[in-house]
Design a protein around this motif. Sequence first.
Motif, PDB file in Angstrom:
ATOM      1  N   ILE A   1       0.505  -1.147  -0.069  1.00  0.00           N
ATOM      2  CA  ILE A   1       0.085  -0.386   0.142  1.00  0.00           C
ATOM      3  C   ILE A   1       1.035   1.208   0.003  1.00  0.00           C
ATOM      4  N   PRO A   2       1.328   1.319   0.968  1.00  0.00           N
ATOM      5  CA  PRO A   2       2.605   2.608   0.778  1.00  0.00           C
ATOM      6  C   PRO A   2       3.404   2.262  -0.034  1.00  0.00           C
ATOM      7  N   VAL A   3       4.120   1.349  -1.132  1.00  0.00           N
ATOM      8  CA  VAL A   3       4.660   2.144  -2.498  1.00  0.00           C
ATOM      9  C   VAL A   3       3.326   2.404  -3.277  1.00  0.00           C
ATOM     10  N   GLU A   4       2.791   1.703  -3.242  1.00  0.00           N
ATOM     11  CA  GLU A   4       1.342   2.397  -4.151  1.00  0.00           C
ATOM     12  C   GLU A   4       0.524   3.524  -4.344  1.00  0.00           C
ATOM     13  N   VAL A   5       1.134   3.776  -3.039  1.00  0.00           N
ATOM     14  CA  VAL A   5       0.371   4.902  -2.147  1.00  0.00           C
ATOM     15  C   VAL A   5       1.384   6.426  -3.273  1.00  0.00           C
TER      16      VAL A   5
ATOM     17  N   LYS B   1       2.776  10.735  -7.359  1.00  0.00           N
ATOM     18  CA  LYS B   1       4.215  10.689  -9.070  1.00  0.00           C
ATOM     19  C   LYS B   1       3.649  11.249  -9.589  1.00  0.00           C
ATOM     20  N   LYS B   2       2.273  10.856 -10.193  1.00  0.00           N
ATOM     21  CA  LYS B   2       2.021  11.714 -11.132  1.00  0.00           C
ATOM     22  C   LYS B   2       1.756  12.803 -11.990  1.00  0.00           C
ATOM     23  N   LYS B   3       1.640  12.819 -12.947  1.00  0.00           N
ATOM     24  CA  LYS B   3       2.246  14.608 -13.534  1.00  0.00           C
ATOM     25  C   LYS B   3       1.105  15.148 -13.154  1.00  0.00           C
ATOM     26  N   THR B   4       0.224  14.952 -12.843  1.00  0.00           N
ATOM     27  CA  THR B   4      -1.226  16.082 -12.520  1.00  0.00           C
ATOM     28  C   THR B   4      -2.031  15.695 -11.461  1.00  0.00           C
ATOM     29  N   PRO B   5      -2.551  16.739 -10.974  1.00  0.00           N
ATOM     30  CA  PRO B   5      -3.921  17.020  -9.505  1.00  0.00           C
ATOM     31  C   PRO B   5      -4.607  15.903 -10.268  1.00  0.00           C
ATOM     32  N   PRO B   6      -5.104  15.583 -11.254  1.00  0.00           N
ATOM     33  CA  PRO B   6      -6.740  15.249 -11.668  1.00  0.00           C
ATOM     34  C   PRO B   6      -5.710  13.725 -11.395  1.00  0.00           C
ATOM     35  N   GLU B   7      -4.944  13.474 -12.407  1.00  0.00           N
ATOM     36  CA  GLU B   7      -3.921  12.384 -12.041  1.00  0.00           C
ATOM     37  C   GLU B   7      -4.103  10.965 -10.833  1.00  0.00           C
TER      38      GLU B   7
END
Length: 118
Positions: free
Chosen positions: A14-18, A23-29
């Motif tokens: 879970i911490p890894v996936e969070v 780290k996605k580029k944009t807030p919506p992503e």
Amino acid sequence: MFGTSDGNRICAGIPVEVRKALKKKTPPERFDALFSLTYILKMYDFWMNDNECWSPGGELELSIKTLAKAWKDMLKKNDAELGIDGEFTRPGVEGLLGELEVDFEECDPTSEFPFEWK
């Protein structure tokens, strides 16, 4: 179907996936990735009970705290910044998080670890 070793892997992951979601580029992503992760954790909740990570300070507690903090920080942003609908999406996500909070409170292994997403 799923067993203790699967629950252990989920707790550890879970911490890894969070972090990946954030780290996605944009807030919506980032919002979409965190929502997807949270939804699947809620729908397939066997891992809450079936794991060996429940000791204080263990992976289960870290997972709950990490997910809660990510949501707390995410929901500080306004709807436009997150690219979401304030009429349906935000209340829907808050409802999901509230249900998950209750699930954690009612599950013996997770009940001692508060899900402080608000």
